[in-house]
Design a protein around this motif. Structure first.
Motif, PDB file in Angstrom:
ATOM      1  N   ARG A  51       0.845  -1.195   0.000  1.00 38.53           N
ATOM      2  CA  ARG A  51       0.000   0.000   0.000  1.00 38.53           C
ATOM      3  C   ARG A  51       0.883   1.247   0.000  1.00 38.53           C
ATOM      4  O   ARG A  51       2.089   1.171   0.198  1.00 38.53           O
ATOM      5  CB  ARG A  51      -0.884   0.044   1.261  1.00 38.53           C
ATOM      6  CG  ARG A  51      -1.842  -1.086   1.402  1.00 38.53           C
ATOM      7  CD  ARG A  51      -2.829  -1.129   0.265  1.00 38.53           C
ATOM      8  NE  ARG A  51      -4.147  -1.405   0.788  1.00 38.53           N
ATOM      9  CZ  ARG A  51      -5.260  -0.933   0.265  1.00 38.53           C
ATOM     10  NH1 ARG A  51      -5.251  -0.185  -0.784  1.00 38.53           N
ATOM     11  NH2 ARG A  51      -6.415  -1.241   0.789  1.00 38.53           N
ATOM     12  N   THR A  85      -3.157  -0.929  11.494  1.00 41.24           N
ATOM     13  CA  THR A  85      -2.830  -0.211  10.261  1.00 41.24           C
ATOM     14  C   THR A  85      -1.387   0.295  10.261  1.00 41.24           C
ATOM     15  O   THR A  85      -0.930   0.846   9.269  1.00 41.24           O
ATOM     16  CB  THR A  85      -3.772   1.001  10.056  1.00 41.24           C
ATOM     17  OG1 THR A  85      -3.614   1.905  11.154  1.00 41.24           O
ATOM     18  CG2 THR A  85      -5.222   0.563   9.952  1.00 41.24           C
ATOM     19  N   ASP A 117      -4.943   4.336   2.044  1.00 38.22           N
ATOM     20  CA  ASP A 117      -5.494   4.180   0.703  1.00 38.22           C
ATOM     21  C   ASP A 117      -5.240   5.471  -0.091  1.00 38.22           C
ATOM     22  O   ASP A 117      -4.567   6.389   0.392  1.00 38.22           O
ATOM     23  CB  ASP A 117      -6.978   3.794   0.751  1.00 38.22           C
ATOM     24  CG  ASP A 117      -7.874   4.858   1.361  1.00 38.22           C
ATOM     25  OD1 ASP A 117      -7.455   6.039   1.477  1.00 38.22           O
ATOM     26  OD2 ASP A 117      -9.013   4.524   1.730  1.00 38.22           O
ATOM     27  N   GLU A 118      -5.805   5.561  -1.290  1.00 41.15           N
ATOM     28  CA  GLU A 118      -5.564   6.696  -2.172  1.00 41.15           C
ATOM     29  C   GLU A 118      -6.118   8.006  -1.621  1.00 41.15           C
ATOM     30  O   GLU A 118      -5.740   9.081  -2.075  1.00 41.15           O
ATOM     31  CB  GLU A 118      -6.146   6.425  -3.563  1.00 41.15           C
ATOM     32  CG  GLU A 118      -5.421   5.340  -4.345  1.00 41.15           C
ATOM     33  CD  GLU A 118      -5.685   3.928  -3.828  1.00 41.15           C
ATOM     34  OE1 GLU A 118      -6.697   3.690  -3.126  1.00 41.15           O
ATOM     35  OE2 GLU A 118      -4.855   3.050  -4.106  1.00 41.15           O
ATOM     36  N   VAL A 123      -5.439   1.861   6.335  1.00 39.11           N
ATOM     37  CA  VAL A 123      -5.973   0.556   5.940  1.00 39.11           C
ATOM     38  C   VAL A 123      -5.226  -0.545   6.681  1.00 39.11           C
ATOM     39  O   VAL A 123      -4.073  -0.390   7.070  1.00 39.11           O
ATOM     40  CB  VAL A 123      -5.876   0.324   4.417  1.00 39.11           C
ATOM     41  CG1 VAL A 123      -6.762   1.292   3.656  1.00 39.11           C
ATOM     42  CG2 VAL A 123      -4.440   0.443   3.929  1.00 39.11           C
TER      43      VAL A 123
END
Length: 169
Positions: A51, A85, A117-118, A123
């Motif tokens: 990620r 996370t 995440d984007e 996450v």
């Protein structure tokens, strides 16, 4: 999500200490070394989580030995433990003797990264399964380090720091 070993996240950066990276004593600037450690740790965290990762904290840095101009420096980073996370990354810094090629541990650090995440939202990351004696030692100590950090930040009560309390029982 399948657990991963620290070795699967291993990142190794090797570089030469150049004149523009040194202080008036001709030793590597601490900030330059911190940047190298951050890059290696970032790669390790990304390999573990697959990620986007961001540096959450620099938990510990030990500048044990000066790294002189012209030295070959190797920065090794591995994920030592993963939490929901976040990931603790343990970093070892080695310098090579110019003549013999012998490697000496010069410095170490512990960084924390968070996978996002984007949109920048944290996450979940895979767990870590340590294999070697050193990996197991670092894995077990990571929970104590996390609890100490949370305790000092006022995010947990002393009674909730069970791993720390166990040290004194």
């Amino acid at each position: 999500m399948q657990a991963k070993t620290p070795e699967q996240s291993k990142s190794t950066l090797t570089d030469l200490v150049l004149p523009s990276e040194t202080n008036p004593l001709n030793n590597l600037f601490g900030g330059e070394l911190l940047a190298r450690m951050d890059r290696a740790a970032s790669i390790a965290a990304r390999r573990h989580s697959r990620r986007i990762v961001v540096t959450a904290s620099v938990n510990h840095v030990a500048f044990n030995l000066a790294v002189p101009l012209g030295s070959v420096v190797t920065v090794e980073a591995k994920v030592s433990r993963a939490f929901n996370t976040s990931m603790e990354i343990y970093i070892d810094v080695w310098m090579e003797d110019r003549e013999s090629g012998a490697k000496t541990k010069a410095n170490e650090a512990i960084y924390t990264f968070v996978a996002v995440d984007e949109t920048g939202r944290p996450v979940k990351v895979p767990e870590v399964t340590p294999e070697t004696e050193l990996e197991i030692e670092r894995f077990e100590a990571a929970l104590r380090r996390k609890q100490l950090s949370l305790l000092l930040a006022g995010r947990i009560k002393p009674s909730e720091a069970t791993e720390l309390k166990a040290l004194f029982d």
